[in-house]
Design an enzyme around this catalytic site. Structure first.
Site, PDB file in Angstrom:
ATOM      1  N   ARG A  72       0.914  -1.320   0.000  1.00  0.00           N
ATOM      2  CA  ARG A  72       0.002   0.045  -0.045  1.00  0.00           C
ATOM      3  C   ARG A  72       0.783   1.429   0.021  1.00  0.00           C
ATOM      4  O   ARG A  72       0.503   2.290  -0.639  1.00  0.00           O
ATOM      5  CB  ARG A  72      -1.086   0.052   1.068  1.00  0.00           C
ATOM      6  CG  ARG A  72      -2.203  -1.045   1.231  1.00  0.00           C
ATOM      7  CD  ARG A  72      -3.014  -0.953   2.304  1.00  0.00           C
ATOM      8  NE  ARG A  72      -3.756   0.564   2.375  1.00  0.00           N
ATOM      9  CZ  ARG A  72      -4.077   1.228   3.244  1.00  0.00           C
ATOM     10  NH1 ARG A  72      -4.153   0.632   4.603  1.00  0.00           N
ATOM     11  NH2 ARG A  72      -4.966   2.260   3.138  1.00  0.00           N
ATOM     12  N   VAL A 105      -4.381   7.892   5.451  1.00  0.00           N
ATOM     13  CA  VAL A 105      -3.153   7.334   5.950  1.00  0.00           C
ATOM     14  C   VAL A 105      -2.134   7.778   4.981  1.00  0.00           C
ATOM     15  O   VAL A 105      -0.917   7.276   5.284  1.00  0.00           O
ATOM     16  CB  VAL A 105      -3.284   6.016   6.380  1.00  0.00           C
ATOM     17  CG1 VAL A 105      -4.093   5.837   7.665  1.00  0.00           C
ATOM     18  CG2 VAL A 105      -3.464   5.084   5.412  1.00  0.00           C
ATOM     19  N   HIS A 121      -6.215   8.767  11.556  1.00  0.00           N
ATOM     20  CA  HIS A 121      -6.083   7.251  11.724  1.00  0.00           C
ATOM     21  C   HIS A 121      -4.547   6.833  11.335  1.00  0.00           C
ATOM     22  O   HIS A 121      -4.242   6.053  10.874  1.00  0.00           O
ATOM     23  CB  HIS A 121      -6.752   6.932  10.376  1.00  0.00           C
ATOM     24  CG  HIS A 121      -8.409   6.882  10.830  1.00  0.00           C
ATOM     25  ND1 HIS A 121      -9.470   6.917   9.570  1.00  0.00           N
ATOM     26  CD2 HIS A 121      -8.720   7.037  11.718  1.00  0.00           C
ATOM     27  CE1 HIS A 121     -10.413   6.775  10.192  1.00  0.00           C
ATOM     28  NE2 HIS A 121     -10.367   6.975  11.576  1.00  0.00           N
ATOM     29  N   CYS A 178      12.539  -3.517  16.141  1.00  0.00           N
ATOM     30  CA  CYS A 178      12.610  -2.219  16.774  1.00  0.00           C
ATOM     31  C   CYS A 178      14.402  -2.077  17.285  1.00  0.00           C
ATOM     32  O   CYS A 178      14.954  -3.010  17.676  1.00  0.00           O
ATOM     33  CB  CYS A 178      11.918  -2.126  17.921  1.00  0.00           C
ATOM     34  SG  CYS A 178      12.236  -0.730  19.224  1.00  0.00           S
ATOM     35  N   CYS A 181      13.911  -2.352  21.373  1.00  0.00           N
ATOM     36  CA  CYS A 181      13.459  -3.373  22.180  1.00  0.00           C
ATOM     37  C   CYS A 181      13.665  -4.859  21.189  1.00  0.00           C
ATOM     38  O   CYS A 181      13.575  -5.887  21.983  1.00  0.00           O
ATOM     39  CB  CYS A 181      12.473  -3.263  22.604  1.00  0.00           C
ATOM     40  SG  CYS A 181      11.125  -3.355  21.706  1.00  0.00           S
ATOM     41  N   GLY A 218     -15.246  13.886   0.522  1.00  0.00           N
ATOM     42  CA  GLY A 218     -14.830  12.651   0.137  1.00  0.00           C
ATOM     43  C   GLY A 218     -14.962  11.593   1.317  1.00  0.00           C
ATOM     44  O   GLY A 218     -14.186  10.571   1.204  1.00  0.00           O
ATOM     45  N   ALA A 262     -13.851  15.717  -5.737  1.00  0.00           N
ATOM     46  CA  ALA A 262     -13.260  16.815  -4.980  1.00  0.00           C
ATOM     47  C   ALA A 262     -12.159  17.575  -5.904  1.00  0.00           C
ATOM     48  O   ALA A 262     -12.090  18.639  -5.815  1.00  0.00           O
ATOM     49  CB  ALA A 262     -12.408  16.229  -3.941  1.00  0.00           C
TER      50      ALA A 262
END
Length: 280
Positions: A72, A105, A121, A178, A181, A218, A262
């Site tokens: 995505r 997003v 979001h 990460c 951690c 939208g 739009a």
């Protein structure tokens, strides 16, 4: 686009000093970014996005979920801001107290000229640790993959869209670890079942409470609690102008409903509000 509705909305925009622009998936769809209601394509068409976008799905198969979100994100990077994004930036440039609130997003508002939208979001471009929440860098590239495995039960593909040839990075991909951690890094988005970021939600409610015009663009007005933002403005007396090709649950509270995409309606609205300004 012309007509009495556009003229009425233009008068409201020209008189505003503290507008809020509230955008949803339909705006990004005009740039080619699929919505969650669109059928998936390629190797992902057999998966339901609402089943991948959950904490449980990430715990069960981090590589599958991370790979889908990387697909995505790469698709978003190929998309370009449309004239609607540029019109929103023109409003913000003309009215410095404008607040842009988005449910999307992607990064199309930023690339379209709005530097800091309020993100309800989250963002595909802000990964973080799934355990300690430390921000993580974006991957620089993706290796080829054989594609996602068959879903449990051999379910048929979701949706009826024509299949497209998969790209080299399509498919499961182990998320980075990460640096602090060692836990898997997760996408920086809000998944189904998670609360909205408290700071973003507070900023959105504050902006809607103090605005003198809210443009909703939208959005289906079906995803809560984000869908409450236009209602906050309306309850406190601000006119709400909706830009959407189809009716939504917000129709009844809107001072003006502008039917259309739009990318066509917003530039026309800006031109009508400020005829001397050039907007693409």
């Amino acid at each position: 686009m012309t007509g009495p509705e556009l003229a009425e909305a233009a008068l409201l925009l020209a008189a505003a000093r503290r507008p809020v622009v509230f955008t949803g998936a339909g705006m990004s769809a005009e740039s080619g970014v699929p919505t969650f209601r669109d059928a998936q394509t390629g190797l992902w068409q057999r998966y339901d996005p609402q089943e991948l976008a959950t904490p449980a799905a990430f715990r069960a198969d981090p590589a599958l979920v991370w790979g889908w979100y990387e697909t995505r994100r790469r698709g978003v990077r190929r998309a370009l801001p449309n004239p609607g994004h540029r019109a929103v930036a023109a409003i913000a440039a003309r009215l410095p107290e404008t607040v842009v609130i988005t449910q999307n997003v992607d990064d199309l508002h930023e690339r379209g000229g709005v530097p800091a939208p309020v993100r309800l979001h989250g963002s595909l471009f802000a990964p973080r640790c799934s355990a300690c929440a430390r921000p993580a860098p974006l991957p620089s590239d993706l290796p080829p993959s054989a594609g996602p495995p068959e879903p449990h039960g051999g379910a048929e593909p979701h949706g009826g869209a024509e299949s497209h040839a998969p790209e080299a990075h399509d498919g499961p991909l182990d998320p980075p670890a990460c640096a602090d951690c060692g836990a898997p890094v997760r996408p920086g988005v809000v998944w189904f079942g998670e609360a909205l970021p408290s700071a973003a939600l507070a900023a959105a409610v504050e902006a809607a409470s103090g605005c003198d015009l809210l443009l909703t663009v939208g959005t289906s007005a079906l995803v809560h609690p984000a869908a409450e933002i236009p209602l906050v403005a309306a309850r406190l007396g601000a006119p709400v102008v909706q830009v959407n090709p189809v009716p939504t649950p917000l129709d009844a509270i809107c001072a003006v409903n502008l039917r259309g995409p739009a990318g066509e309606v917003l530039p026309a609205l800006v031109r009508a509000a400020w005829p001397d300004d050039a907007v693409g």
